[in-house]
Design a protein around this motif. Structure first.
Motif, PDB file in Angstrom:
ATOM      1  N   THR A 132       2.861  -7.573  -3.561  1.00  0.00           N
ATOM      2  CA  THR A 132       1.434  -7.788  -3.346  1.00  0.00           C
ATOM      3  C   THR A 132       1.166  -7.774  -1.849  1.00  0.00           C
ATOM      4  O   THR A 132       2.095  -7.804  -1.037  1.00  0.00           O
ATOM      5  N   HIS A 138      -4.712  -3.500  -0.337  1.00  0.00           N
ATOM      6  CA  HIS A 138      -4.071  -3.247  -1.628  1.00  0.00           C
ATOM      7  C   HIS A 138      -4.076  -1.752  -1.969  1.00  0.00           C
ATOM      8  O   HIS A 138      -3.040  -1.186  -2.328  1.00  0.00           O
ATOM      9  N   TRP A 152      -2.409  -6.354  -7.984  1.00  0.00           N
ATOM     10  CA  TRP A 152      -3.644  -6.904  -7.424  1.00  0.00           C
ATOM     11  C   TRP A 152      -3.734  -8.412  -7.676  1.00  0.00           C
ATOM     12  O   TRP A 152      -3.486  -8.896  -8.767  1.00  0.00           O
TER      13      TRP A 152
END
Length: 325
Positions: A132, A138, A152
């Motif tokens: 992550t 992201h 996510w």
């Protein structure tokens, strides 16, 4: 045991200095409990010389990475830069990436917070692993390292001794995770009590402001955000279309163009990703996970989860825990 905190030009000063202070003070507090120094904290840069943090402050280190042959754990703080592609192609990042790759091969726990996760990507350490990063990078992480399994909203993930965490201040959770991994839960509690923070990282999904949806595919990002915000509330294709201010026909067409999914498939996939994160980061029962992921009952949740992962939620949770050991 030795924990190395890396410093490099552009890194966040708070992430570097804060990690050093937290680890050193925690070691001191833990040693008072059992009369031994649990670990040593060492600072390093790619050449052993002082570096400039993101605010232009000169910060010193104790060694160059090439002088450190082996370590128990490594902490990589996040950084700020104008051009991520240019930043990651610099010699200092190349040297750090190669060293991190070797340290992991020798058994070290390699950790990074925020944008520092990209340096692990340059080292090839994200390939085939769950990871992550901070919300605003992201999509970039997924694009730059397609072999990484970027998740996510997960606050912290460990996969085969690679530990990644979210926002700029997530180095606090990262340091506690390192202490817990090396010294056990009791030591982590001593450190957490001293720092007045929770022993475990937050288990909620990371919030992303609406300005994020101006980047990449704005429609797709906003649609994902709407599904996540629905939480326990059931959501149909009509509900999603209404929330996005468009007809069901337009929603179906745009999703087909963007993802080749129907609205129902899109909603199920986003909720699967949410459930997967919760399975890894919480101890919630399957019934609770089903409800929080928007499923009417545990049976439908299991079927949907199996369809996307090829295994049951329980088997996935067991596999995730085994990969963290």
């Amino acid at each position: 045991m030795e924990i190395v905190v890396l410093g490099f030009n552009g890194c966040l000063g708070a992430g570097f200095v804060g990690s050093v202070d937290m680890l050193k003070l925690s070691s001191l507090m833990i040693s008072k409990e059992d009369n031994r120094q649990p670990f040593k904290t060492l600072t390093a840069s790619f050449n052993g010389k002082p570096f400039e943090d993101s605010s232009g402050r000169a910060l010193s280190v104790e060694k160059s990475v090439t002088a450190i042959k082996a370590s128990s754990a490594i902490v990589v703080p996040g950084y700020l830069c104008d051009d991520n592609a240019d930043f990651l192609s610099t010699p200092q990042i190349g040297t750090l990436a190669a060293w991190l790759r070797r340290q992991h091969a020798l058994g070290a726990l390699v950790c990074a917070s925020c944008s520092g996760v990209f340096i692990l990507g340059e080292a090839g350490l994200l390939d085939g692993r769950r990871c992550t990063t901070t919300w605003w990078r992201h999509d970039e992480l997924k694009s730059r390292y397609p072999r990484a399994d970027a998740i996510w909203g997960a606050p912290l993930i460990e996969d085969e001794r690679i530990v990644t965490s979210g926002g700029p201040l997530s180095w606090v959770d990262l340091c506690l995770h390192v202490i817990r991994s090396l010294c056990g839960g009791d030591a982590a509690k001593i450190a957490a009590d001293f720092a007045v923070v929770d022993t475990a990282p937050s288990t909620r999904s990371v919030y992303a402001p609406l300005s994020h949806f101006a980047a990449a595919n704005a429609f797709l990002l906003e649609a994902e955000h709407v599904v996540r915000l629905a939480g326990e509330d059931p959501m149909t294709a009509q509900d999603l279309a209404r929330a996005l201010g468009m007809s069901s026909r337009t929603l179906n067409r745009r999703l087909k163009e963007a993802t080749s999914e129907t609205p129902k498939q899109f909603i199920d996939r986003v909720r699967f990703e949410t459930a997967r994160m919760l399975l890894e980061t919480t101890k919630c029962s399957l019934k609770q996970l089903a409800a929080s992921s928007g499923y009417s009952d545990a049976a439908s949740f299991r079927r949907a989860f199996y369809r996307y992962s090829g295994m049951t939620p329980g088997a996935y949770r067991t596999q995730s825990r085994n990969r963290q050991t």
